[in-house]
Enzyme design. Structure first.
Site, PDB file in Angstrom:
ATOM      1  N   ASP A   1       7.214  -0.394  -1.736  1.00  5.34           N
ATOM      2  CA  ASP A   1       5.954  -0.964  -1.739  1.00  5.34           C
ATOM      3  C   ASP A   1       5.600  -1.297  -3.208  1.00  5.34           C
ATOM      4  O   ASP A   1       4.450  -2.119  -3.065  1.00  5.34           O
ATOM      5  CB  ASP A   1       5.009   0.134  -1.089  1.00  5.34           C
TER       6      ASP A   1
ATOM      7  N   ARG B   1      -0.599  -5.718  -0.898  1.00  8.44           N
ATOM      8  CA  ARG B   1      -0.035  -5.581  -2.167  1.00  8.44           C
ATOM      9  C   ARG B   1       0.218  -6.739  -3.031  1.00  8.44           C
ATOM     10  O   ARG B   1       0.355  -6.542  -4.201  1.00  8.44           O
ATOM     11  CB  ARG B   1       1.543  -4.803  -1.674  1.00  8.44           C
TER      12      ARG B   1
ATOM     13  N   GLN C   1      10.079   4.056   8.788  1.00  9.27           N
ATOM     14  CA  GLN C   1       9.819   3.765   9.850  1.00  9.27           C
ATOM     15  C   GLN C   1      10.619   3.837  11.195  1.00  9.27           C
ATOM     16  O   GLN C   1      10.130   4.453  11.988  1.00  9.27           O
ATOM     17  CB  GLN C   1       9.192   2.365   9.976  1.00  9.27           C
TER      18      GLN C   1
ATOM     19  N   GLY D   1       3.041  -2.325  10.331  1.00  6.73           N
ATOM     20  CA  GLY D   1       4.504  -1.857  10.898  1.00  6.73           C
ATOM     21  C   GLY D   1       4.643  -0.278  10.951  1.00  6.73           C
ATOM     22  O   GLY D   1       5.097  -0.140  12.011  1.00  6.73           O
TER      23      GLY D   1
END
Ligand code: S3P
Length: 414
Positions: free
Chosen positions: A301, A374, A155, A82
């Site tokens: 995350d 993850r 992002q 991403g």
């Protein structure tokens, strides 16, 4: 079994992507040492190569030459990443490049309207598959905008900042909740006309930025897995050296401390505008806490591994305001709840998070990773709490961010 030892990790993934991309804005060679070894960062390097930005990789060092972009002759494959697709879209439109961006199945299911809308407002012509990849970008004349993102996303912010570097006029971004600020830090270090005192303002660049030779600090999101292992298993302690300690990135360690875990930062210093330190983590009894929306960007995350920690706390842990987890590499709320339940954990799924109750007795199972690195690493660590270890339906997805995961884990399992 306990966790013991001292380790150093490959460079932070977010900084590695940015160092590669921003090197393209210089007119000289840049050197990036200790670059992230994951496949995501390789996707960025290969996409840049197709746009005429050449680099050579030798071990964990990349030498990359800035200069002029060319329009790629084939679609740019952003793989699973991403960060690659969203930042590259902004960088390329700012540099007048026409390109098509594609990705793997997971990335093709992730929302792109969050960049399509503001880029369109900046005058960029974009074709997409109803807000999903493939994206075809045609810069036209890019104009600066004033932008208040409705989603807290580094992002998206970075995409618009990079487009703003090639725009006509100033771009101003006002974030509701501050997200990771590596784009601001690195661009400022390179002499770009960027300021960030509350609002972020970006002026167009008229000449190449300063080249650099950097060593990327260790990835705190990767460090979190080993720190969690030490915090979960009695009599464990681990020191992870040279970890990025940027305040927007160490939410995991703050959460662990708030949960009662042993966390000490040592040898703090500044390197290339970023805070770096050695983090020492040791086992202490854990308690449950509430994680709400203001904290979410700094642990976005790490929430899957925090869920694993929460199973060993002596009270409930709640996570709310984290609906963004549903549009990561997979739906991480669903993946965490499903796998935790399969291990016998007590977890309740919410639209925007989950509630985890103490789950002292977990059993090993086969984890559905959904191809998400993850989820794979979090439930590999969760397996340390069982009589046997968990198996993963897809070991390979770990390579997206940290191919050395299993070797390092074996090294610290005493
Ligand atoms: C990243 C930002 C975060 C994070 C991702 C990397 C970055 O995504 O989840 O792994 O490097 O800017 P969002 O900004 O979309 O939350």
């Amino acid at each position: 079994m306990r966790i013991k030892g001292e380790i150093s990790l490959p460079g932070d993934k977010s900084i590695s992507h940015r160092a590669l991309m921003f090197a393209s804005l210089t007119d000289d060679e840049c050197v990036i040492n200790n670059i992230s070894t994951g496949e995501d960062v390789e996707s960025t390097r290969k996409c840049l190569e197709k746009c005429g930005i050449h680099s050579i990789k030798s071990g964990n060092t990349v030498r990359i030459n800035g200069g002029s972009f060319s329009n790629p002759r084939e679609p740019l494959n952003c793989g699973n990443s991403g960060t690659t697709v969203r930042l590259l879209a902004g960088l390329l439109v700012g540099q007048g490049v026409t390109a098509e961006l594609v990705g793997d199945e997971s990335l093709s299911n992730r929302p792109m309207n969050r960049i399509i809308d503001p880029l369109s407002e900046m005058g960029v012509e974009i074709e997409s598959n109803n807000g999903f990849l493939p994206l075809k970008i045609k810069p036209n004349k890019v104009i600066g905008i004033s932008f208040v993102p409705s989603i807290s996303s580094a992002q998206v912010k970075s995409c618009i900042m990079l487009a703003g570097l090639g725009a006509n006029g100033q771009t101003v971004i006002n974030e509701n909740v501050k997200t990771r600020d590596h784009t601001e830090i690195i661009l400022k270090e390179m002499g770009a006309p960027v300021s960030s005192n509350g609002a972020i303002s970006i002026n167009p660049i008229s000449e190449p930025l300063q080249s650099f030779d950097i060593t990327v600090p260790g990835d705190p999101s990767t460090a979190a897995f080993f720190a969690a292992a030490a915090a979960l298993i009695p009599n464990s302690s681990i020191t992870i050296k040279n970890v990025l300690a940027n305040p927007t990135r160490i939410g995991f360690f703050q959460v662990l401390k708030k949960m009662g875990g042993g966390v000490e930062w040592r040898n703090m210093r500044m390197e290339c505008g970023e805070s770096v330190g050695d983090v020492h983590v040791y086992w202490e009894p854990l308690n449950g806490i509430d994680i709400t929306s203001e904290l979410v960007p700094s642990v976005i995350d790490e929430l899957p591994i925090i869920a694993v920690l929460a199973t060993q706390a002596d009270g409930p842990t709640t996570v709310s305001g984290a609906e963004e987890l549903r549009v990561k590499e997979c739906d991480r709320i669903k993946a965490v709840c499903e796998n935790m339940q399969a291990m016998g954990g007590d977890i309740i799924e919410k639209n925007d998070g989950f509630i985890i109750n103490q789950s002292n007795i977990l059993h090993n199972t086969n984890i559905k990773t959904y191809g998400d690195h993850r989820i794979a690493m979090s439930f590999n660590i969760a397996g340390l709490l069982t009589d046997d270890r968990n198996t993963l339906d897809d070991e390979g997805c770990i390579n997206i961010s940290f191919p050395e995961f299993n070797n390092v884990l074996t090294q610290v399992m005493a």
